[in-house]
Design a protein around this motif. Structure first.
Motif, PDB file in Angstrom:
ATOM      1  N   GLY A 100       0.835  -1.191   0.000  1.00  0.00           N
ATOM      2  CA  GLY A 100       0.000   0.000   0.000  1.00  0.00           C
ATOM      3  C   GLY A 100       0.870   1.240   0.000  1.00  0.00           C
ATOM      4  O   GLY A 100       1.621   1.486   0.949  1.00  0.00           O
TER       5      GLY A 100
ATOM      6  N   PRO B 250      -2.123   7.320   0.452  1.00  0.00           N
ATOM      7  CA  PRO B 250      -3.099   8.105  -0.297  1.00  0.00           C
ATOM      8  C   PRO B 250      -2.520   9.098  -1.297  1.00  0.00           C
ATOM      9  O   PRO B 250      -3.251   9.619  -2.131  1.00  0.00           O
TER      10      PRO B 250
ATOM     11  N   SER C  31      -1.966   2.268  -4.814  1.00  0.00           N
ATOM     12  CA  SER C  31      -2.295   3.472  -4.058  1.00  0.00           C
ATOM     13  C   SER C  31      -3.198   3.112  -2.881  1.00  0.00           C
ATOM     14  O   SER C  31      -3.934   2.125  -2.913  1.00  0.00           O
ATOM     15  N   GLY C  32      -3.138   3.913  -1.820  1.00  0.00           N
ATOM     16  CA  GLY C  32      -3.968   3.670  -0.650  1.00  0.00           C
ATOM     17  C   GLY C  32      -3.582   2.396   0.059  1.00  0.00           C
ATOM     18  O   GLY C  32      -2.404   2.131   0.321  1.00  0.00           O
ATOM     19  N   ASP C  33      -4.581   1.576   0.374  1.00  0.00           N
ATOM     20  CA  ASP C  33      -4.373   0.299   1.046  1.00  0.00           C
ATOM     21  C   ASP C  33      -4.899  -0.816   0.153  1.00  0.00           C
ATOM     22  O   ASP C  33      -5.993  -0.688  -0.420  1.00  0.00           O
TER      23      ASP C  33
ATOM     24  N   SER D 233      -8.601  -2.160  -4.707  1.00  0.00           N
ATOM     25  CA  SER D 233      -7.244  -2.203  -5.256  1.00  0.00           C
ATOM     26  C   SER D 233      -7.093  -3.188  -6.403  1.00  0.00           C
ATOM     27  O   SER D 233      -6.068  -3.185  -7.096  1.00  0.00           O
TER      28      SER D 233
ATOM     29  N   PRO E 201      -5.170   4.203   3.947  1.00  0.00           N
ATOM     30  CA  PRO E 201      -6.228   4.296   2.934  1.00  0.00           C
ATOM     31  C   PRO E 201      -6.654   5.735   2.689  1.00  0.00           C
ATOM     32  O   PRO E 201      -6.455   6.622   3.536  1.00  0.00           O
ATOM     33  N   ALA E 202      -7.273   5.966   1.546  1.00  0.00           N
ATOM     34  CA  ALA E 202      -7.698   7.312   1.159  1.00  0.00           C
ATOM     35  C   ALA E 202      -8.699   7.897   2.152  1.00  0.00           C
ATOM     36  O   ALA E 202      -8.654   9.096   2.451  1.00  0.00           O
TER      37      ALA E 202
ATOM     38  N   HIS F 111     -15.913   5.999  -2.873  1.00  0.00           N
ATOM     39  CA  HIS F 111     -14.764   6.072  -3.764  1.00  0.00           C
ATOM     40  C   HIS F 111     -15.268   6.052  -5.212  1.00  0.00           C
ATOM     41  O   HIS F 111     -16.363   5.577  -5.491  1.00  0.00           O
TER      42      HIS F 111
ATOM     43  N   THR G 251      -9.881  11.149  -8.423  1.00  0.00           N
ATOM     44  CA  THR G 251      -8.999  11.025  -7.259  1.00  0.00           C
ATOM     45  C   THR G 251      -9.588  11.738  -6.046  1.00  0.00           C
ATOM     46  O   THR G 251      -8.936  12.574  -5.412  1.00  0.00           O
TER      47      THR G 251
END
Length: 255
Positions: free
Chosen positions: A7, A10, A81-83, A88, A111-112, A164, A220
């Motif tokens: 990950g 963010p 990106s993120g987790d 993902s 995460p974001a 998201h 995003t």
């Protein structure tokens, strides 16, 4: 050798975990999403590492790169990106690696939605106001949502929603949630969370579509909707209450 799903966080390069950065520095091959992973992170790779931008690769091509690196005796960093636990697309990659007999591990990331909450300076689970957070998305041009996971159904819970991949459909999101949350419900949009170009929009659900449109945000970003975003008067949690019996509480040092 091993594929490491990492990950990347963010957006800000320094929000990768220590484990993620150390793993990245030990891998001879790195596959990354060029449009989402900051260039600064690639500087953590060994100087002679093979870097592969996956932005234009399909699943078969990505899998082939992972298997090829493994067969060459190389550890592989697969930067997401993120987790990796949320939106993902690692599940289908893992399934294919299982079929190919390639070992892998997962290194979690920030995460974001956590970066968005930090930008808003808000706890998403506020005592006596809201203790449930739903992470979801909308389908539109993506994979269809499973039955029962549409916004109308999820909105009936009244839980704080984090959407998201939905900001370009803000008008439709607002229309579907208004009957359940009301126009005055606190809402926010955080785009490019933790990055230098971060954008934070605060308002009500009724205002949110116009705010997104005026700000020109189309990617995003996450949308957050729920009472916890505007909570001011609420009871303290039991965690630090003077009435709580702390006799049985021990720190890790006491163990």
């Amino acid at each position: 050798m091993t594929v490491h799903f990492i990950g990347a966080g963010p957006g800000a390069a320094d929000l990768i975990t220590l484990r993620g950065a150390r793993t990245l520095a030990a891998c001879q091959v790195c596959l990354y999403a060029g449009s989402l992973v900051p260039d600064e992170l690639l500087a953590e790779c060994p100087p002679d590492a093979r870097l592969v931008d996956t932005a234009r690769l399909d699943l078969d091509e990505i899998t082939a790169e992972l298997v090829r690196a493994h067969e060459a005796g190389h550890d592989v960093a697969r930067l997401h990106s993120g987790d990796p636990a949320v939106f993902s697309a690692v599940a289908e990659q893992m399934r294919r690696l299982d079929a190919a007999g390639v070992p892998y591990e997962v290194v979690p990331g920030v995460p974001a939605f956590a970066a968005a909450a930090a930008a808003l300076k808000r706890e998403l689970t506020v005592p006596t106001v809201g203790q449930t957070v739903v992470l979801t998305r909308v389908a539109r041009q993506a994979t269809p949502m499973p039955e029962g996971e549409d916004l109308a159904t999820l909105g009936r819970s009244g839980a704080l929603l984090v959407l998201h991949l939905a900001v370009r459909y803000a008008d439709e999101v607002v229309a579907e949630l208004l009957p359940h949350y009301g126009a005055g419900c606190p809402a926010a949009v955080v785009a490019f969370a933790s990055r230098p170009d971060e954008v934070v929009l605060r308002g009500t659900l009724g205002e949110m579509a116009a705010l997104v449109r005026d700000a020109g945000i189309s990617r995003t970003a996450v949308i957050l909707v729920g009472r916890a975003l505007g909570a001011e008067q609420f009871g303290d949690s039991h965690l630090y209450s003077p009435e709580r019996d702390r006799g049985s509480c021990r720190s890790a040092r006491d163990s």
